[in-house]
Scaffold this motif. Structure first.
Motif, PDB file in Angstrom:
ATOM      1  N   GLY A  38       2.657  20.164   5.699  1.00  0.00           N
ATOM      2  CA  GLY A  38       1.001  20.067   5.397  1.00  0.00           C
ATOM      3  C   GLY A  38       0.407  19.331   6.799  1.00  0.00           C
ATOM      4  O   GLY A  38       0.457  19.793   7.745  1.00  0.00           O
ATOM      5  N   MET A  39      -0.234  18.367   6.365  1.00  0.00           N
ATOM      6  CA  MET A  39      -0.950  17.538   7.545  1.00  0.00           C
ATOM      7  C   MET A  39      -0.084  16.506   8.221  1.00  0.00           C
ATOM      8  O   MET A  39      -0.451  15.243   8.295  1.00  0.00           O
ATOM      9  CB  MET A  39      -2.310  16.954   6.726  1.00  0.00           C
ATOM     10  N   TYR A  40       0.944  16.747   8.729  1.00  0.00           N
ATOM     11  CA  TYR A  40       1.726  15.895   9.239  1.00  0.00           C
ATOM     12  C   TYR A  40       1.302  15.095  10.346  1.00  0.00           C
ATOM     13  O   TYR A  40       1.429  13.861  10.266  1.00  0.00           O
ATOM     14  CB  TYR A  40       3.140  16.704   9.620  1.00  0.00           C
ATOM     15  N   GLU A  41       0.486  15.900  11.256  1.00  0.00           N
ATOM     16  CA  GLU A  41      -0.019  15.283  12.648  1.00  0.00           C
ATOM     17  C   GLU A  41      -0.947  14.270  12.101  1.00  0.00           C
ATOM     18  O   GLU A  41      -1.092  13.056  12.669  1.00  0.00           O
ATOM     19  CB  GLU A  41      -0.671  16.331  13.530  1.00  0.00           C
ATOM     20  N   LYS A  42      -1.901  14.562  11.052  1.00  0.00           N
ATOM     21  CA  LYS A  42      -2.775  13.551  10.416  1.00  0.00           C
ATOM     22  C   LYS A  42      -2.085  12.502   9.969  1.00  0.00           C
ATOM     23  O   LYS A  42      -2.609  11.166  10.034  1.00  0.00           O
ATOM     24  CB  LYS A  42      -3.953  14.287   9.608  1.00  0.00           C
ATOM     25  N   VAL A  43      -1.086  12.700   9.038  1.00  0.00           N
ATOM     26  CA  VAL A  43      -0.488  11.249   8.872  1.00  0.00           C
ATOM     27  C   VAL A  43       0.030  10.682   9.715  1.00  0.00           C
ATOM     28  O   VAL A  43       0.137   9.406   9.677  1.00  0.00           O
ATOM     29  CB  VAL A  43       0.502  11.877   7.620  1.00  0.00           C
TER      30      VAL A  43
ATOM     31  N   LEU B  57       0.814  -1.186  -0.012  1.00  0.00           N
ATOM     32  CA  LEU B  57      -0.080   0.103   0.076  1.00  0.00           C
ATOM     33  C   LEU B  57       0.885   1.204   0.032  1.00  0.00           C
ATOM     34  O   LEU B  57       1.973   1.209   0.673  1.00  0.00           O
ATOM     35  CB  LEU B  57      -0.861   0.116   1.347  1.00  0.00           C
ATOM     36  N   TYR B  58       0.520   2.253  -0.774  1.00  0.00           N
ATOM     37  CA  TYR B  58       1.165   3.573  -0.747  1.00  0.00           C
ATOM     38  C   TYR B  58       0.292   4.666  -0.212  1.00  0.00           C
ATOM     39  O   TYR B  58      -0.659   4.780  -0.939  1.00  0.00           O
ATOM     40  CB  TYR B  58       1.901   3.927  -2.071  1.00  0.00           C
ATOM     41  N   LEU B  59       0.517   5.373   0.717  1.00  0.00           N
ATOM     42  CA  LEU B  59      -0.405   6.542   1.274  1.00  0.00           C
ATOM     43  C   LEU B  59       0.341   7.854   1.197  1.00  0.00           C
ATOM     44  O   LEU B  59       1.545   7.948   1.474  1.00  0.00           O
ATOM     45  CB  LEU B  59      -0.710   6.031   2.725  1.00  0.00           C
ATOM     46  N   GLY B  60      -0.537   8.967   0.954  1.00  0.00           N
ATOM     47  CA  GLY B  60      -0.133  10.260   0.934  1.00  0.00           C
ATOM     48  C   GLY B  60      -1.253  10.956   1.251  1.00  0.00           C
ATOM     49  O   GLY B  60      -2.230  10.788   0.916  1.00  0.00           O
ATOM     50  N   ARG B  61      -0.901  12.422   1.411  1.00  0.00           N
ATOM     51  CA  ARG B  61      -2.025  13.308   1.573  1.00  0.00           C
ATOM     52  C   ARG B  61      -1.657  14.385   0.927  1.00  0.00           C
ATOM     53  O   ARG B  61      -0.292  14.788   0.560  1.00  0.00           O
ATOM     54  CB  ARG B  61      -2.117  13.907   3.027  1.00  0.00           C
ATOM     55  N   GLY B  62      -2.582  15.259   0.211  1.00  0.00           N
ATOM     56  CA  GLY B  62      -2.251  16.529  -0.423  1.00  0.00           C
ATOM     57  C   GLY B  62      -1.388  15.954  -1.634  1.00  0.00           C
ATOM     58  O   GLY B  62      -1.720  15.218  -2.477  1.00  0.00           O
ATOM     59  N   TYR B  63      -0.548  17.002  -1.770  1.00  0.00           N
ATOM     60  CA  TYR B  63       0.407  16.859  -2.876  1.00  0.00           C
ATOM     61  C   TYR B  63       1.192  15.337  -3.176  1.00  0.00           C
ATOM     62  O   TYR B  63       1.586  14.904  -3.992  1.00  0.00           O
ATOM     63  CB  TYR B  63       1.463  17.659  -2.679  1.00  0.00           C
TER      64      TYR B  63
ATOM     65  N   ALA C 122      -6.066   9.242   4.264  1.00  0.00           N
ATOM     66  CA  ALA C 122      -7.255   9.454   5.073  1.00  0.00           C
ATOM     67  C   ALA C 122      -8.406   8.409   4.494  1.00  0.00           C
ATOM     68  O   ALA C 122      -9.308   8.136   5.205  1.00  0.00           O
ATOM     69  CB  ALA C 122      -7.772  10.733   5.169  1.00  0.00           C
ATOM     70  N   GLU C 123      -8.212   8.002   3.227  1.00  0.00           N
ATOM     71  CA  GLU C 123      -9.178   7.120   2.684  1.00  0.00           C
ATOM     72  C   GLU C 123      -9.082   5.561   3.069  1.00  0.00           C
ATOM     73  O   GLU C 123      -9.875   4.929   3.189  1.00  0.00           O
ATOM     74  CB  GLU C 123      -9.196   7.196   1.222  1.00  0.00           C
ATOM     75  N   MET C 124      -7.852   5.414   3.782  1.00  0.00           N
ATOM     76  CA  MET C 124      -7.629   4.081   4.197  1.00  0.00           C
ATOM     77  C   MET C 124      -8.492   3.366   4.790  1.00  0.00           C
ATOM     78  O   MET C 124      -9.096   2.176   4.845  1.00  0.00           O
ATOM     79  CB  MET C 124      -6.170   4.311   4.931  1.00  0.00           C
ATOM     80  N   LYS C 125      -9.099   4.411   5.960  1.00  0.00           N
ATOM     81  CA  LYS C 125     -10.047   3.685   6.926  1.00  0.00           C
ATOM     82  C   LYS C 125     -11.386   3.321   6.316  1.00  0.00           C
ATOM     83  O   LYS C 125     -12.315   2.807   6.766  1.00  0.00           O
ATOM     84  CB  LYS C 125     -10.242   4.336   8.203  1.00  0.00           C
ATOM     85  N   HIS C 126     -11.409   3.747   5.147  1.00  0.00           N
ATOM     86  CA  HIS C 126     -12.941   3.269   4.374  1.00  0.00           C
ATOM     87  C   HIS C 126     -12.737   2.297   3.481  1.00  0.00           C
ATOM     88  O   HIS C 126     -13.457   1.969   2.436  1.00  0.00           O
ATOM     89  CB  HIS C 126     -13.287   4.768   3.464  1.00  0.00           C
ATOM     90  N   GLY C 127     -11.922   1.529   3.843  1.00  0.00           N
ATOM     91  CA  GLY C 127     -11.744   0.207   3.139  1.00  0.00           C
ATOM     92  C   GLY C 127     -10.318  -0.548   3.165  1.00  0.00           C
ATOM     93  O   GLY C 127     -10.306  -1.622   3.862  1.00  0.00           O
ATOM     94  N   PRO C 128      -9.494   0.180   2.453  1.00  0.00           N
ATOM     95  CA  PRO C 128      -8.020  -0.605   2.323  1.00  0.00           C
ATOM     96  C   PRO C 128      -7.691  -1.049   3.743  1.00  0.00           C
ATOM     97  O   PRO C 128      -6.759  -2.097   3.797  1.00  0.00           O
ATOM     98  CB  PRO C 128      -7.454   0.266   1.726  1.00  0.00           C
TER      99      PRO C 128
END
Ligand code: F6R
Length: 619
Positions: free
Chosen positions: A535-540, A479-485, A511-517
């Motif tokens: 950016g959204m460091y804390e969220k990541v 799985l590869y995850l990232g937010r924004g850019y 953030a989409e990860m918890k909706h399925g993957p």
């Protein structure tokens, strides 16, 4: 999608053709073949399944003499990859041999018609139908090959770049194109006589001559040993050939000591991007100048929407471009898969700007998408790497990447070149529309200038990826995850791994990860998280926590001084700090290297992954 080479001159054709095929092998490599007018004035065709090396082996005991020939490396579209479906194809009388890149869409009806007239076929290919049709035209219209080609092509629906030899006229070479690329090189032999080279692109021609003519759609070229070249359209109306001087050199085409083109192209990125920004970005004056924007200032001032059309990796860079242009220019940007856009009746306004992003400049779907945009009155802007490519010529204006030829099938330096070019474009538009403060405009320019050096740092500080990558040899999913850019970069990282290591991988917005993957995550699932301290460091960080609590393996891309994500990760790649919008330019490097070394550990040919071709000239 198939590579074509041709030669007519004083030299032995076979070595020139084979060398050309090797250079074009990135376009397809499931079978290869060559046709020669041999020393005995025979028209000999040799072909074999597999790569060009297999063809060379098959030709060892054959007569390969002769100074006129055509050759082909294939990416199968019709019929399985075997020797009989390989090109060149003979006509029934064996007087003609033809190589073809493209797809003849109405080949079934043409074949049925020819069969009704008593012709028989040896292969399942659309190409054999074409050569038979040409021979049929010669017979029924009692005309020469040049005219027969024009007549035959009038009946053809589809895409073609072709080169043809005729046994009974052993001193002429004929080629034609529509929607598939073809370049003719015009050189001088040692004795000062004119000689001709033909290529699907300029790569087989480099080193012999820098004078080329790009054929346009529905043009047929005639060349002979006296040095005569004539070009006509399908109605036999003569066209004046436009000679162009090539800028590419031989060194750019060699591996330069690297094991693979892909590795060379990854390491070339700092310099490639320096070339990309040179002359466009002025660090002293902190200014961007793009002639494509300056010359079309009114268009960019008045446009209400930008639509970017692209495929594959270019689609990912387009998505990063969207984020940047929307932020910097306040213009809505839509990113479209060219293959969807072209067939779904999209709403296109006259004041839209449609941008085509394509490394090769030959992707059939992207070409068709811009044609649709033009037909609807939009202004079309091209961002291509290959100079003189079909998309570059079909667009109203544009910007070349100038990152040098990309030979590895998996795109690397073209991706970062596209991201930087789209950033330059965004800055140039923002300058005209005055949508950035002077301070922000200059800050972005300053940082863009630092990127090549920061890429060098990234390459130097992630040298042990090869050791680390081995442990993933037997993984089945990533799985590869990232937010924004970094979300488009997650998509790109996953694509790189899939295409060269054949490991299934998915890119997701973190953030989409918890909706399925997240259901997929267990101790066997490596999760690559792009987590710069921006950016959204804390969220990541929270997303990483969610994966860790399900025992997923974390591979992160972090800013050099990061301690938090580093502490949570099983392995870290580090990059220098940069602005959010430029993180993908740096974070792309470890992801490219990871996919490269996983594929190497699996013993795969990274430059020529199975089923893929560099230039997708069929839909
Ligand atoms: C992946 C890759 C392809 C291309 C796609 C579009 O590494 O190279 O996904 O990006 O086929 O090609 P271009 O950019 O030539 O239009």
């Amino acid at each position: 999608m198939c590579g074509i080479v041709g030669y007519l001159g004083d030299e032995q054709a076979y070595p020139i053709l084979i060398k050309g095929l090797h250079r074009l092998e990135y376009r397809g490599y499931d079978s290869a073949g060559v046709a020669l007018i041999t020393g005995r004035k025979d028209l000999a065709v040799y072909k074999s399944k597999g790569k060009v090396a297999a063809l060379e082996a098959a030709c060892e005991d054959k007569d390969t003499t002769g100074t006129l020939g055509i050759a082909h490396t294939r990416w199968a579209t019709h019929g399985e990859p075997n020797a009989s479906n390989a090109h060149p194809h003979y006509s029934e009388s064996r007087n003609l041999a033809l190589v073809h890149n493209g797809i003849i869409e109405n080949y079934k009806s043409l074949r049925a018609e020819l069969e009704k007239n008593g012709m028989t076929f040896q292969s399942e290919t659309d190409t054999e139908v074409l050569v038979q049709l040409i021979e049929y035209m010669m017979g029924t219209h009692k005309c020469d090959l040049y005219n027969a080609v024009q007549l035959a092509l009038k009946n053809v629906i589809g895409a073609y770049a072709i080169a043809i030899l005729e046994k009974s006229h052993p001193d002429q070479l004929i080629c034609a194109r529509k929607a598939s690329p073809l370049v003719i090189g015009v050189g001088k032999s040692k004795s000062g006589r004119t000689e001709f080279y033909v290529g699907s692109d300029a790569t087989p021609i480099i080193g012999y001559t820098n004078q080329v003519v790009y054929l346009n759609d529905e043009e047929v070229a005639y060349m002979d040993r006296s040095g005569k070249m004539e070009i006509a359209n399908l109605n036999n109306v003569k066209v004046t050939p436009q000679m162009v001087t090539l800028q590419m050199n031989l060194d750019e085409l060699e591996k330069g000591g690297y094991a693979h083109f892909m590795l060379k192209e990854i390491w070339e990125q700092p310099n490639a991007l320096r070339n990309c920004i040179r002359g466009r970005l002025n660090i002293e004056q902190k200014d961007v100048n793009l002639s494509g924007v300056i010359d079309n200032k009114e268009r960019f001032l008045n446009c209400r929407r930008i639509i970017i059309c692209a495929c594959g990796t270019s689609w990912h860079s387009a998505l990063i471009g969207k984020y940047f242009i929307e932020e910097a220019c306040h213009i809505p940007v839509e990113v479209e898969y060219a293959s969807e856009f072209r067939y779904r009746n999209p709403v296109i306004y006259k004041d839209d700007i449609v941008i085509a992003v394509s490394q090769s400049g030959e992707t059939a779907d992207t070409l068709a998408a811009i044609q649709l945009a033009k037909d609807n009155g939009a202004f079309v802007y091209g961002i291509c790497n290959v100079i003189g490519s079909s998309i570059a010529r079909a667009t109203d204006s544009g910007t070349y990447l100038h990152v040098g030829p990309e030979i590895g099938v998996a795109s690397t330096k073209a991706f970062t070149g596209q991201v930087i070019t789209l950033s330059l474009l965004g800055l140039a538009i923002a300058k005209e529309r005055k949508t950035l403060t002077k301070e922000m405009y200059e800050l972005l320019i300053e940082e863009l200038c630092n990127i090549p050096e920061k890429m060098e740092w990234t390459l130097a500080n992630n040298k042990d990826i090869d050791q680390f990558a081995r442990q993933f040899t037997y993984c089945r999913n990533f799985l590869y995850l990232g937010r924004g850019y970094n979300y488009p970069l997650a998509l790109e990282g996953a694509l790189k791994l899939k295409e060269i290591s054949y490991i299934h991988a998915e890119g997701y917005p973190a953030a989409e990860m918890k909706h399925g993957p997240i259901a997929l995550v267990d101790h066997e699932m490596p999760v690559v998280v792009i987590a710069p301290k921006r950016g959204m460091y804390e969220k990541v960080v929270s997303n990483i926590q969610e994966i860790k609590s399900r025992n997923g393996k974390i591979i992160s891309v972090v800013t050099a001084d990061d301690t938090v994500v580093r502490g949570m990760s099983d392995y870290c790649f580090t990059i220098p700090d940069t602005r959010d919008c430029f993180v993908p330019l740096l974070a792309a490097i470890p992801l490219q290297l990871l996919s490269y070394y996983v594929a190497i550990a699996r013993g795969l040919n990274v430059d020529q992954p199975r089923n893929l071709a560099k230039s997708v000239t069929v839909e």
